[in-house]
Design a protein around this motif. Structure first.
Motif, PDB file in Angstrom:
ATOM      1  N   VAL A 268       0.837  -1.201   0.000  1.00  0.00           N
ATOM      2  CA  VAL A 268       0.000   0.000   0.000  1.00  0.00           C
ATOM      3  C   VAL A 268       0.875   1.256   0.000  1.00  0.00           C
ATOM      4  N   ILE A 269       1.914   1.240   0.826  1.00  0.00           N
ATOM      5  CA  ILE A 269       2.833   2.385   0.865  1.00  0.00           C
ATOM      6  C   ILE A 269       3.493   2.573  -0.494  1.00  0.00           C
ATOM      7  N   LEU A 270       3.879   1.440  -1.108  1.00  0.00           N
ATOM      8  CA  LEU A 270       4.487   1.512  -2.437  1.00  0.00           C
ATOM      9  C   LEU A 270       3.495   2.040  -3.465  1.00  0.00           C
ATOM     10  N   PHE A 271       2.235   1.662  -3.312  1.00  0.00           N
ATOM     11  CA  PHE A 271       1.206   2.154  -4.237  1.00  0.00           C
ATOM     12  C   PHE A 271       1.086   3.670  -4.150  1.00  0.00           C
ATOM     13  N   PHE A 272       1.012   4.218  -2.938  1.00  0.00           N
ATOM     14  CA  PHE A 272       0.885   5.668  -2.790  1.00  0.00           C
ATOM     15  C   PHE A 272       2.151   6.386  -3.261  1.00  0.00           C
ATOM     16  N   LEU A 273       3.287   5.731  -3.105  1.00  0.00           N
ATOM     17  CA  LEU A 273       4.525   6.323  -3.612  1.00  0.00           C
ATOM     18  C   LEU A 273       4.493   6.427  -5.129  1.00  0.00           C
ATOM     19  N   TRP A 274       4.115   5.312  -5.782  1.00  0.00           N
ATOM     20  CA  TRP A 274       4.019   5.332  -7.241  1.00  0.00           C
ATOM     21  C   TRP A 274       2.908   6.277  -7.708  1.00  0.00           C
ATOM     22  N   ALA A 275       1.794   6.307  -6.983  1.00  0.00           N
ATOM     23  CA  ALA A 275       0.714   7.215  -7.347  1.00  0.00           C
ATOM     24  C   ALA A 275       1.171   8.669  -7.279  1.00  0.00           C
ATOM     25  N   SER A 276       1.965   8.993  -6.251  1.00  0.00           N
ATOM     26  CA  SER A 276       2.504  10.357  -6.145  1.00  0.00           C
ATOM     27  C   SER A 276       3.399  10.686  -7.322  1.00  0.00           C
ATOM     28  N   ILE A 277       4.186   9.722  -7.743  1.00  0.00           N
ATOM     29  CA  ILE A 277       5.070   9.944  -8.894  1.00  0.00           C
ATOM     30  C   ILE A 277       4.260  10.176 -10.163  1.00  0.00           C
ATOM     31  N   TRP A 278       3.248   9.329 -10.402  1.00  0.00           N
ATOM     32  CA  TRP A 278       2.424   9.476 -11.605  1.00  0.00           C
ATOM     33  C   TRP A 278       1.626  10.775 -11.555  1.00  0.00           C
ATOM     34  N   ILE A 279       1.119  11.144 -10.377  1.00  0.00           N
ATOM     35  CA  ILE A 279       0.380  12.404 -10.254  1.00  0.00           C
ATOM     36  C   ILE A 279       1.295  13.585 -10.584  1.00  0.00           C
ATOM     37  N   ALA A 280       2.524  13.521 -10.108  1.00  0.00           N
ATOM     38  CA  ALA A 280       3.478  14.599 -10.404  1.00  0.00           C
ATOM     39  C   ALA A 280       3.727  14.702 -11.909  1.00  0.00           C
ATOM     40  N   TYR A 281       3.893  13.546 -12.568  1.00  0.00           N
ATOM     41  CA  TYR A 281       4.094  13.544 -14.020  1.00  0.00           C
ATOM     42  C   TYR A 281       2.892  14.151 -14.737  1.00  0.00           C
ATOM     43  N   VAL A 282       1.698  13.738 -14.336  1.00  0.00           N
ATOM     44  CA  VAL A 282       0.486  14.229 -14.995  1.00  0.00           C
ATOM     45  C   VAL A 282       0.338  15.733 -14.810  1.00  0.00           C
ATOM     46  N   LEU A 283       0.590  16.216 -13.597  1.00  0.00           N
ATOM     47  CA  LEU A 283       0.448  17.646 -13.336  1.00  0.00           C
ATOM     48  C   LEU A 283       1.508  18.452 -14.095  1.00  0.00           C
ATOM     49  N   ILE A 284       2.715  17.928 -14.155  1.00  0.00           N
ATOM     50  CA  ILE A 284       3.774  18.645 -14.880  1.00  0.00           C
ATOM     51  C   ILE A 284       3.448  18.731 -16.365  1.00  0.00           C
ATOM     52  N   LEU A 285       3.045  17.595 -16.949  1.00  0.00           N
ATOM     53  CA  LEU A 285       2.713  17.588 -18.375  1.00  0.00           C
ATOM     54  C   LEU A 285       1.498  18.466 -18.658  1.00  0.00           C
ATOM     55  N   SER A 286       0.508  18.435 -17.756  1.00  0.00           N
ATOM     56  CA  SER A 286      -0.678  19.285 -17.936  1.00  0.00           C
ATOM     57  C   SER A 286      -0.309  20.760 -17.828  1.00  0.00           C
ATOM     58  N   ALA A 287       0.571  21.088 -16.869  1.00  0.00           N
ATOM     59  CA  ALA A 287       0.989  22.480 -16.696  1.00  0.00           C
ATOM     60  C   ALA A 287       1.725  22.986 -17.938  1.00  0.00           C
ATOM     61  N   ILE A 288       2.554  22.129 -18.523  1.00  0.00           N
ATOM     62  CA  ILE A 288       3.262  22.525 -19.748  1.00  0.00           C
ATOM     63  C   ILE A 288       2.272  22.748 -20.888  1.00  0.00           C
ATOM     64  N   SER A 289       1.248  21.887 -20.948  1.00  0.00           N
ATOM     65  CA  SER A 289       0.285  21.964 -22.048  1.00  0.00           C
ATOM     66  C   SER A 289      -0.593  23.207 -21.974  1.00  0.00           C
ATOM     67  N   VAL A 290      -0.917  23.658 -20.757  1.00  0.00           N
ATOM     68  CA  VAL A 290      -1.856  24.789 -20.616  1.00  0.00           C
ATOM     69  C   VAL A 290      -1.191  26.010 -20.000  1.00  0.00           C
ATOM     70  N   LYS A 291       0.122  26.076 -20.032  1.00  0.00           N
ATOM     71  CA  LYS A 291       0.808  27.187 -19.374  1.00  0.00           C
ATOM     72  C   LYS A 291       0.461  28.541 -20.004  1.00  0.00           C
ATOM     73  N   GLU A 292       0.101  28.538 -21.291  1.00  0.00           N
ATOM     74  CA  GLU A 292      -0.234  29.794 -21.966  1.00  0.00           C
ATOM     75  C   GLU A 292      -1.724  30.119 -21.871  1.00  0.00           C
ATOM     76  N   TYR A 293      -2.496  29.259 -21.227  1.00  0.00           N
ATOM     77  CA  TYR A 293      -3.954  29.441 -21.205  1.00  0.00           C
ATOM     78  C   TYR A 293      -4.526  29.435 -19.789  1.00  0.00           C
ATOM     79  N   GLY A 294      -3.758  29.958 -18.853  1.00  0.00           N
ATOM     80  CA  GLY A 294      -4.256  30.063 -17.487  1.00  0.00           C
ATOM     81  C   GLY A 294      -3.655  29.076 -16.516  1.00  0.00           C
ATOM     82  N   GLY A 295      -2.876  28.124 -17.016  1.00  0.00           N
ATOM     83  CA  GLY A 295      -2.196  27.175 -16.140  1.00  0.00           C
ATOM     84  C   GLY A 295      -3.134  26.158 -15.515  1.00  0.00           C
TER      85      GLY A 295
END
Length: 462
Positions: A268-295
């Motif tokens: 379970v701890i490993l799951f939340f660790l991996w989930a945090s990593i994937w969430i960080a990736y998703v947020l970073i990629l999303s931020a790059i994609s919409v950085k010119e449109y309000g973030g």
């Protein structure tokens, strides 16, 4: 005997692949029909969140250096826009405009069915091991066990709801794929895959976030297994004629006592660790994609905020659009909280009651979300009905099954008729269409109520 069993398994495998390939061919044929029977404009199939028409509009706005969320047209993930957007713009001469996106939906459906099949095999194997550990392996010889994984995969592939969704030009097949991927990863013990599927599914449509509880239970314990107390009661009933129940409990030692269930916290701890990593990736990629449109704030407002505030009141097969079209604005925020918290209130009691059956718990969660979500479609029902077939052996004696089947068929036929009478012919009103939505919700609710009763009764009888 072993040779006959092996031949039977081979025949089953061959039959599965014939039907699975047939479903893919059938989808490819439907793709070439003119305008896909106009399914892409049906409110039962496409919603403001899943429509690929809206995604194509958002992509063109982005190509014109405008925000894809401008004009309140697109409300999906910016990552999905980056992946599927270019496919909506590619035109192949002599081919339907939607060909490439439809092929993606076909592939997503096929992979989803294979994952459901693999999950079913894992559950069936775990069920057999649990019976042996409890000294009830003779049940496997007395009862014909159907290949639930194969049946569930074929139910998903040939379900009319799944087919309409696949050729209806929307993103529901992709969303369903990641939800099933999460369950498969948790059932097979692949923690990074479970975390990845859960994060992407939640990112795309928000409601799969409730699957975190079944995923944790699957990783912490093991795949579905019957409650141990039911089998102990069965042993007591067998020996009831020899001695009283009280003396039996006090003096008779248990044979083949199973090992106590151990919760693997490290998974379970490993799951939340991996989930945090994937969430960080998703947020970073999303931020790059919409950085010119309000973030990211603008993305959250136009995606999750749009889902939670139910701003689009166009008709669908849910019940929220009609309710919020009629409710006074003064009470709107209160009832928004009531409807959304209603889902959350069900999570803990169901988790306590079904903690020994995590996959069945996931099915119930998805069914409840499908009934109460802001913008439901038949694609949501296709997913939970496919998962329901994983428990075909337990649900063989389900109550009111014919009634529920006829109800789903009746609603599926009446819904487009009532919509046509209201919108196009003008001989009806919103109540006509909302009546079918209410009936659809009632049938879903009755189905959710019947499944657990039948499942627990099956274990008690055996």
């Amino acid at each position: 005997m072993e040779e006959k069993t092996r031949n039977k398994i081979n025949e089953t495998k061959l039959g599965f692949w014939k039907w699975a390939i047939g479903s893919v061919i059938f989808r490819l044929i439907l793709i070439y029909f003119p305008k896909n029977f106009n399914l892409s404009s049906r409110p039962e199939v496409s919603t403001p969140v899943t429509s690929l028409r809206r995604l194509a509009e958002g992509y063109w706005l982005k190509q014109l250096s405008m925000s894809p969320y401008a004009g309140s047209m697109y409300h999906g993930s910016p990552l999905l826009l980056s992946v599927l957007g270019p496919l909506t713009a590619i035109k192949i001469e002599g081919q339907p405009n939607h060909l490439l996106c439809s092929l993606v939906s076909v592939i997503a459906d096929f992979i989803c069915a294979l994952l459901i099949r693999a999950t079913g095999r894992i559950l069936q194997k775990a069920h057999g091991q649990n019976l042996k550990s409890l000294g009830l392996d003779t049940m496997l010889e007395d009862i014909e066990i159907l290949p639930s994984g194969d049946i569930a995969a074929l139910v998903y592939l040939w379900n009319p709801f799944t087919i309409f969704t696949c050729v209806g030009y929307n993103t529901s097949p992709v969303e369903n794929l990641f939800a099933v991927l999460s369950l498969y990863g948790a059932s097979s013990g692949i923690v990074p895959l479970a975390a990845f599927g859960w994060v992407i599914a939640s990112h795309l449509s928000l409601y799969p976030v409730v699957l975190v509880i079944p995923v944790i239970l699957l990783l912490g314990y093991c795949p579905d297994m019957p409650p141990r107390k039911l089998f102990l009661q069965r042993n007591l009933q067998k020996t009831g004629d020899e001695r009283s129940t009280k003396s039996h409990i006090q003096h008779r030692p248990l044979t083949n006592k199973p090992a106590e269930a151990t919760f693997f916290w490290w998974r379970v701890i490993l799951f939340f660790l991996w989930a945090s990593i994937w969430i960080a990736y998703v947020l970073i990629l999303s931020a790059i994609s919409v950085k010119e449109y309000g973030g990211l704030p603008e993305m959250f407002k136009r995606t999750y905020g749009f889902i939670l505030t139910v701003k689009d009141l166009s008709p669908n097969i849910g019940v929220l659009w009609y309710f919020f079209a009629e409710v006074f604005d003064f009470f709107r925020n209160f009832f928004l909280i009531v409807f959304h918290v209603n889902i959350l209130f069900m999570l803990l009691p169901l988790a306590i009651r079904l903690n020994h059956r995590p996959c069945f718990l996931a099915f119930v969660y998805l069914a409840i979300s499908s009934m109460l979500k802001s913008y439901p479609s038949v694609g949501d029902s296709a997913l939970y009905l496919g998962l329901m077939a994983l428990f075909v052996n337990e649900l063989a004696d389900m109550q009111f099954s014919f009634f529920l089947f006829c109800g789903y068929v009746g609603v599926s036929l009446l819904s487009p008729v009532m919509h046509n009478l209201w919108i196009w012919r003008g001989t009806g009103n919103a109540n006509f269409y909302f009546a079918t939505a209410m009936a659809y919700a009632c049938f879903q609710r009755k189905g959710e109520d019947s499944h657990p009763k039948c499942k627990f009764q099956m274990h008690a009888n055996h």
